[in-house]
Design a protein around this motif. Sequence first.
Motif, short mmCIF file in Angstrom:
data_model
loop_
_atom_site.label_atom_id
_atom_site.label_comp_id
_atom_site.label_asym_id
_atom_site.label_seq_id
_atom_site.Cartn_x
_atom_site.Cartn_y
_atom_site.Cartn_z
N SER A 209 0.84 -0.97 0.50
CA SER A 209 -0.56 -0.04 0.35
C SER A 209 0.53 1.48 0.18
CB SER A 209 -0.82 0.24 1.44
OG SER A 209 -1.63 1.29 1.14
N THR A 210 0.63 2.23 -0.25
CA THR A 210 0.92 3.64 -0.28
C THR A 210 -0.19 4.07 0.43
OG1 THR A 210 2.29 3.23 -2.23
CG2 THR A 210 1.86 6.02 -1.71
N TYR A 211 0.30 4.25 1.65
CA TYR A 211 -1.25 5.11 2.87
C TYR A 211 -0.54 6.64 2.99
CZ TYR A 211 1.69 2.45 6.02
OH TYR A 211 3.04 2.22 7.11
N GLY A 212 -1.11 7.24 3.93
CA GLY A 212 -1.00 8.32 4.48
C GLY A 212 -1.53 8.23 6.10
N VAL A 224 3.62 9.89 5.17
CA VAL A 224 3.61 8.78 3.79
C VAL A 224 4.26 7.97 3.81
CG1 VAL A 224 3.46 8.20 1.04
CG2 VAL A 224 2.15 10.76 2.95
N VAL A 226 5.52 4.32 1.72
CA VAL A 226 4.90 3.68 0.28
C VAL A 226 5.97 2.62 0.16
CG1 VAL A 226 5.88 4.05 -2.11
CG2 VAL A 226 5.45 5.54 -0.96
N THR A 330 -3.87 12.64 -0.59
CA THR A 330 -4.14 12.24 -1.05
C THR A 330 -4.14 12.47 -2.75
OG1 THR A 330 -6.37 12.32 -0.73
CG2 THR A 330 -5.97 10.67 0.35
N PHE A 333 0.21 12.15 -3.59
CA PHE A 333 0.43 11.05 -3.17
C PHE A 333 -0.57 9.52 -3.95
CE2 PHE A 333 2.69 13.79 0.30
CZ PHE A 333 3.84 13.47 -0.13
N LEU A 335 -2.48 8.46 -2.68
CA LEU A 335 -3.14 7.53 -1.51
C LEU A 335 -4.14 6.45 -1.51
CD1 LEU A 335 -2.21 9.67 1.53
CD2 LEU A 335 -0.48 8.80 0.54
N ASP A 336 -4.03 4.74 -1.06
CA ASP A 336 -5.33 4.46 -1.21
C ASP A 336 -5.57 5.01 0.42
OD1 ASP A 336 -3.89 2.52 0.38
OD2 ASP A 336 -2.65 1.16 -1.82
N VAL A 338 -5.63 6.83 4.12
CA VAL A 338 -5.60 7.89 5.21
C VAL A 338 -5.67 7.53 7.12
CG1 VAL A 338 -6.09 9.80 6.41
CG2 VAL A 338 -6.13 9.22 3.54
N VAL A 372 -10.81 5.62 -1.38
CA VAL A 372 -9.58 5.51 -0.81
C VAL A 372 -10.52 5.60 0.80
CG1 VAL A 372 -8.36 7.52 0.49
CG2 VAL A 372 -8.32 7.59 -1.75
#
Length: 423
Positions: A209-212, A224, A226, A330, A333, A335-336, A338, A372
Amino acid sequence: MASSPIWASRTKTRGMVLDLIRGARTISRVELVAATGLTAPTISEVVRELMVDGLVVEAGRGASTGGKPPTLVQLNPPARYSVGVQLERNLCVIVIVDLAGRQIARTSFSGVASMPPERGLPLVAGQVNGMLETAAVERHKVLGVGLVSYGPQDRRAGALLTPQPTGEWLGYPVADRLAELLGLPVLLDNDAAAAAIGEYWMGAVDPRSTYGCIYMATGIGGGVVVAGEVYRGSSSNSVEIGHVSVDVNGDECTCGNLGCLENYAGPAALVRQALTTPGLGQRLALDPSGDDFLSEFARLAAAANAGDPAARGLIERSARYLGYAAVTMTTLFDLDTVVLAGPSFAVAGSIYQSVIQEEVDRRTFARQAHPVRVVPSVSGSDAAAIGGAVLVLQSELTLGRGRGPDGGAAPSSAGEAAVGTEV
């Protein structure tokens, strides 16, 4: 002396395999071969090394696919420990976690940040020493201490670059001084970045995942991640969402910017707003001269949760601002997820989660491509402290900084953890 390229390759391979074992809970060597693309002899040798070092143990047999059932391996949680220290303006939280990131001890106390560092840090060190002794943790198994706090900071030098809460903390070598007091390596990092990586280590997000993470204690921060790595930027002061301007004509912030989000939506701002709302400050017994904004905000949040219309209105307004911040993150970046972390979200999380999710669903640029999710942290109010301990585990065990080619500690920069224990 720098490590050789051959040793660097070995440690990265070792770290990758250990991280896969950690994430899978239990896994066979055959599955490790498939997941890494490495040869079976290489995986067998790496797993053997990890078992000799006590980091991994066998965990019975897996299901047979026609031949001999495979032997499973898993982490050995009591093999290593780390300490996380969250130094907030109003609060200090200390946790001890094992190799799996599970919390085995915790304490919290107030007042450290209002002291000069020469008084505050010995108090922190005394608490850490007492916790290790009470928890019966063997000191040679402690990889180090993750000291997390607000920014800006010089992570390599182990120093805060802010005069908050007092000018004596500005530029003070907090990491080196705490390391000297404890006799343990200390890594300084941002509280929001720590909270973000803690979610990955605890298995709360997909490893790909890419998440914040929006982190809210007294102030507001962001991080964030990655593919399991914190996005650092040029000086490890990235994603400071609390200091993004939401009003170009707003008042000047202590950071030097105008109209910062933190000054509209942060807990300290909301307490000040409550004090100027007719009748609300008196109803909640807020202290006009106090500076314990975490406790005062908790009262405001409790009133909002109980249905007080004025209190709920302030919280929802704050949540709307944070929704705009989440949309910004989002969009920047892609994101998927938060994650909402920190003590202030812990006391008013349901309101914030609902409003922020609504804004993200309505405004995110890539909303037609993928959803998201806005979710609470699995670590609650202790997310930063647990994340600080996890950053030490990650640095020493999965990023290949734990052992040099001669079996001793690998070299590291000032302010970063360097292990004196063989790993």
